[in-house]
Design a protein around this motif. Sequence first.
Motif, PDB file in Angstrom:
ATOM      1  N   LEU A 470     -11.306  31.055  24.648  1.00 33.10           N
ATOM      2  CA  LEU A 470     -12.022  31.858  23.658  1.00 33.10           C
ATOM      3  C   LEU A 470     -12.500  33.162  24.284  1.00 33.10           C
ATOM      4  O   LEU A 470     -12.364  34.236  23.683  1.00 33.10           O
ATOM      5  N   ASP A 471     -13.055  33.093  25.463  1.00 33.26           N
ATOM      6  CA  ASP A 471     -13.532  34.301  26.142  1.00 33.26           C
ATOM      7  C   ASP A 471     -12.394  35.305  26.343  1.00 33.26           C
ATOM      8  O   ASP A 471     -12.561  36.512  26.121  1.00 33.26           O
ATOM      9  N   THR A 472     -11.223  34.800  26.743  1.00 33.73           N
ATOM     10  CA  THR A 472     -10.075  35.682  26.961  1.00 33.73           C
ATOM     11  C   THR A 472      -9.608  36.315  25.660  1.00 33.73           C
ATOM     12  O   THR A 472      -9.329  37.527  25.598  1.00 33.73           O
ATOM     13  N   ALA A 473      -9.526  35.508  24.610  1.00 37.27           N
ATOM     14  CA  ALA A 473      -9.073  36.022  23.313  1.00 37.27           C
ATOM     15  C   ALA A 473     -10.024  37.095  22.784  1.00 37.27           C
ATOM     16  O   ALA A 473      -9.592  38.112  22.237  1.00 37.27           O
ATOM     17  N   TRP A 474     -11.322  36.883  22.956  1.00 35.11           N
ATOM     18  CA  TRP A 474     -12.306  37.863  22.488  1.00 35.11           C
ATOM     19  C   TRP A 474     -12.224  39.145  23.313  1.00 35.11           C
ATOM     20  O   TRP A 474     -12.302  40.250  22.766  1.00 35.11           O
ATOM     21  N   ARG A 475     -12.051  39.008  24.593  1.00 37.43           N
ATOM     22  CA  ARG A 475     -11.939  40.197  25.443  1.00 37.43           C
ATOM     23  C   ARG A 475     -10.707  41.019  25.044  1.00 37.43           C
ATOM     24  O   ARG A 475     -10.782  42.256  24.944  1.00 37.43           O
ATOM     25  N   GLU A 476      -9.595  40.370  24.807  1.00 39.06           N
ATOM     26  CA  GLU A 476      -8.380  41.075  24.398  1.00 39.06           C
ATOM     27  C   GLU A 476      -8.550  41.728  23.030  1.00 39.06           C
ATOM     28  O   GLU A 476      -8.107  42.860  22.811  1.00 39.06           O
ATOM     29  N   LEU A 477      -9.218  41.023  22.102  1.00 36.35           N
ATOM     30  CA  LEU A 477      -9.424  41.577  20.763  1.00 36.35           C
ATOM     31  C   LEU A 477     -10.293  42.829  20.816  1.00 36.35           C
ATOM     32  O   LEU A 477     -10.016  43.815  20.112  1.00 36.35           O
ATOM     33  N   GLN A 478     -11.335  42.811  21.635  1.00 31.37           N
ATOM     34  CA  GLN A 478     -12.202  43.987  21.721  1.00 31.37           C
ATOM     35  C   GLN A 478     -11.422  45.227  22.158  1.00 31.37           C
ATOM     36  O   GLN A 478     -11.672  46.337  21.672  1.00 31.37           O
ATOM     37  N   LEU A 494      -4.968  42.580  13.727  1.00 31.45           N
ATOM     38  CA  LEU A 494      -6.378  42.651  14.088  1.00 31.45           C
ATOM     39  C   LEU A 494      -7.205  41.659  13.287  1.00 31.45           C
ATOM     40  O   LEU A 494      -8.032  40.925  13.841  1.00 31.45           O
ATOM     41  N   VAL A 495      -6.995  41.620  11.975  1.00 30.21           N
ATOM     42  CA  VAL A 495      -7.829  40.748  11.143  1.00 30.21           C
ATOM     43  C   VAL A 495      -7.496  39.282  11.407  1.00 30.21           C
ATOM     44  O   VAL A 495      -8.373  38.410  11.383  1.00 30.21           O
ATOM     45  N   GLU A 496      -6.240  38.989  11.710  1.00 25.98           N
ATOM     46  CA  GLU A 496      -5.869  37.616  12.049  1.00 25.98           C
ATOM     47  C   GLU A 496      -6.545  37.161  13.335  1.00 25.98           C
ATOM     48  O   GLU A 496      -7.142  36.074  13.397  1.00 25.98           O
ATOM     49  N   ARG A 497      -6.477  37.994  14.357  1.00 26.93           N
ATOM     50  CA  ARG A 497      -7.108  37.615  15.625  1.00 26.93           C
ATOM     51  C   ARG A 497      -8.620  37.537  15.492  1.00 26.93           C
ATOM     52  O   ARG A 497      -9.267  36.677  16.097  1.00 26.93           O
ATOM     53  N   ALA A 498      -9.196  38.426  14.683  1.00 25.63           N
ATOM     54  CA  ALA A 498     -10.641  38.373  14.458  1.00 25.63           C
ATOM     55  C   ALA A 498     -11.030  37.064  13.792  1.00 25.63           C
ATOM     56  O   ALA A 498     -12.043  36.443  14.149  1.00 25.63           O
ATOM     57  N   CYS A 520      -8.777  25.931  20.374  1.00 23.33           N
ATOM     58  CA  CYS A 520      -8.624  26.983  21.379  1.00 23.33           C
ATOM     59  C   CYS A 520      -7.251  26.925  22.044  1.00 23.33           C
ATOM     60  O   CYS A 520      -6.646  27.965  22.342  1.00 23.33           O
ATOM     61  N   ALA A 521      -6.736  25.712  22.248  1.00 23.25           N
ATOM     62  CA  ALA A 521      -5.426  25.572  22.879  1.00 23.25           C
ATOM     63  C   ALA A 521      -4.314  26.052  21.962  1.00 23.25           C
ATOM     64  O   ALA A 521      -3.397  26.761  22.385  1.00 23.25           O
ATOM     65  N   SER A 522      -4.381  25.671  20.690  1.00 20.98           N
ATOM     66  CA  SER A 522      -3.269  25.943  19.775  1.00 20.98           C
ATOM     67  C   SER A 522      -3.368  27.290  19.080  1.00 20.98           C
ATOM     68  O   SER A 522      -2.343  27.938  18.823  1.00 20.98           O
ATOM     69  N   ARG A 523      -4.574  27.754  18.767  1.00 26.31           N
ATOM     70  CA  ARG A 523      -4.723  28.991  18.002  1.00 26.31           C
ATOM     71  C   ARG A 523      -5.036  30.209  18.872  1.00 26.31           C
ATOM     72  O   ARG A 523      -4.644  31.324  18.523  1.00 26.31           O
ATOM     73  N   LEU A 524      -5.708  30.011  19.992  1.00 27.10           N
ATOM     74  CA  LEU A 524      -6.111  31.145  20.827  1.00 27.10           C
ATOM     75  C   LEU A 524      -5.247  31.300  22.069  1.00 27.10           C
ATOM     76  O   LEU A 524      -4.947  32.413  22.493  1.00 27.10           O
ATOM     77  N   ALA A 525      -4.840  30.184  22.665  1.00 31.96           N
ATOM     78  CA  ALA A 525      -3.992  30.260  23.855  1.00 31.96           C
ATOM     79  C   ALA A 525      -2.508  30.224  23.505  1.00 31.96           C
ATOM     80  O   ALA A 525      -1.662  30.377  24.374  1.00 31.96           O
ATOM     81  N   GLY A 526      -2.204  29.997  22.217  1.00 25.56           N
ATOM     82  CA  GLY A 526      -0.808  30.029  21.783  1.00 25.56           C
ATOM     83  C   GLY A 526      -0.003  28.819  22.174  1.00 25.56           C
ATOM     84  O   GLY A 526       1.232  28.884  22.240  1.00 25.56           O
ATOM     85  N   ASP A 527      -0.664  27.686  22.407  1.00 27.77           N
ATOM     86  CA  ASP A 527       0.034  26.489  22.870  1.00 27.77           C
ATOM     87  C   ASP A 527       0.507  25.633  21.695  1.00 27.77           C
ATOM     88  O   ASP A 527       0.236  24.450  21.600  1.00 27.77           O
ATOM     89  N   SER A 528       1.177  26.253  20.722  1.00 29.80           N
ATOM     90  CA  SER A 528       1.727  25.511  19.589  1.00 29.80           C
ATOM     91  C   SER A 528       2.795  26.353  18.924  1.00 29.80           C
ATOM     92  O   SER A 528       2.946  27.546  19.214  1.00 29.80           O
TER      93      SER A 528
END
Length: 550
Positions: A470-478, A494-498, A520-528
């Motif tokens: 989650l921390d990584t995904a938020w940092r990248e989104l910012q 942008l709106v999808e990631r937000a 977090c694994a499947s939606r934020l880290a892309g593990d799906s």
Amino acid sequence: MEAPMPSTPAGATHEVTNQAPPLTGHNPAEDAVLLEGIRREGAEWHIEELRRFGKLVGSEEARTWADQANRHEPELRTHDRYGHRIDEVDFHPAYHSLLTATVGAGAAGSAWADERPGAHVARAGTFMLATMMEQGHMCPVSMTYAVIPALRRAPELAKVYEPLLTSRTYDPGLRTPTGKQGLLAGMGMTEKQGGTDVRANTTTATEQADGTWRLRGHKWFTSAPMSDLFLVLAQAPGGLSCFLLPRVLPDGTRNTFRIQRLKDKLGNRSNASSEPEFDDTVAWLVGDEGRGVRTIIDMVTMTRLDCVLGSAAHIRESLAQAAHHTRHRSVFGVELIDQPLMRNVLADLSLESEAATTLGLRLAGAADRAQGGDAFEKAFLRLATAVGKYWVCKRQPAFVAEALECLGGNGYDEASGMPRLYREAPLNGIWEGSGNVNALDLLRVLTREPESLEAFRTEVEAASGADSRLDTAWRELQGQLVLTEDAQLRARHLVERAALVLQGSLLVRHAPPAVADAFCASRLAGDSGFAFGTLAAGSDFAGLLDRLPA
């Protein structure tokens, strides 16, 4: 001579086995995800009433109402037998039964008259249950709820009509509004030449000596035309303005509201959507002349919230149907719900549904606290509503299709109720602004309302340090939120990631570890993968399946 073959009892070849019974007699309010959200957002005091309403929602009677209201569609009567113009729409009695139950349960405007903290969260829970019962009748319910903050920009009009709009009595029929026990409201913004671009509207408004206005023009998509009052946009000398238009005037005469036809829609068949024409139609100004969009946006914000809640509710209902079927259907001697791949599908669907419901109720909590004057919640709601409206409504069609597939061929049969859910699925993504409209709205907020981004940041970072993904995904989104020349091209991403980052933060803070980790694994880290049912083998499937509705 051979002995005669024994006769086969009539109908023996049609013995029915291995079929799931209808999902009736249950209580959809007995749902851990829903109840946890209601408590968390401040409306625990409403739970017993919610459970009482849930018994009706899950009953065979309610299922019959929903089926009948959609099979027997509204019919337009433009004239009476003598040739007088009446512009009325006739509904099947089941439609009126649905509205009687839903308005009586408080899903329309009653939250605005309830001063208890959490009143709008309580209403959100009721709204979700009523949507699970049947979606079409929820259109006037939602608009009645949403009209009140806009109407308050005209205090004298609000004084007259608000007590009736907040009533728990459904009182159908075109009569003098102040002579009824309860009112429903509608909205008319779009015209055929403009659509989303309401500033292209051509309907005109002319002020009269008595302070009223006369409207002339047309509207392209006005739902629930038998409502008592409408907020509409029209071009006044000072610019596009908002007006209150009653179907029946204070003296009891019919206002000019010529219904040209009813729309022949993909779904939402129980609800009438119309094209009305105004010709010297009486209306009253709401808000400042020339500030119509600013006035009616208060209504749009609340109906967009209901789009999120409605989509989350239909997602939840579809999941309940899929879970019920797989609990009662066996394949190769094993119940479907215990088959490994089906477990993955159901777990993934459960994960998506919990994220949608949690976000919807968080937005309802923000709306409740914003009404109480909380500036942070108001700023958060402004951005998060656009984000939630885009994403949850976008996920609904794919979700319902997957849930329907869990029933196999049975899900394609109208008797299952799943085809109706599937036809309804695209509606909320279109109503009150399509995906592009909400994605572009995000850009506008980022440009013009920096306090909303700050509130969004505070909300997401409440989970800071709890999950590295989650921390990584938020940092990248910012980094991506820095608007450049190609911002519009990137708006959907942008709106999808937000949305995913916000859902991840909410689940990390409030959901069981199995849910938060899998999200977090499947939606934020892309593990799906793209389709549902592609969670990693190490996911806590038992923990996810424990969150299925009963």
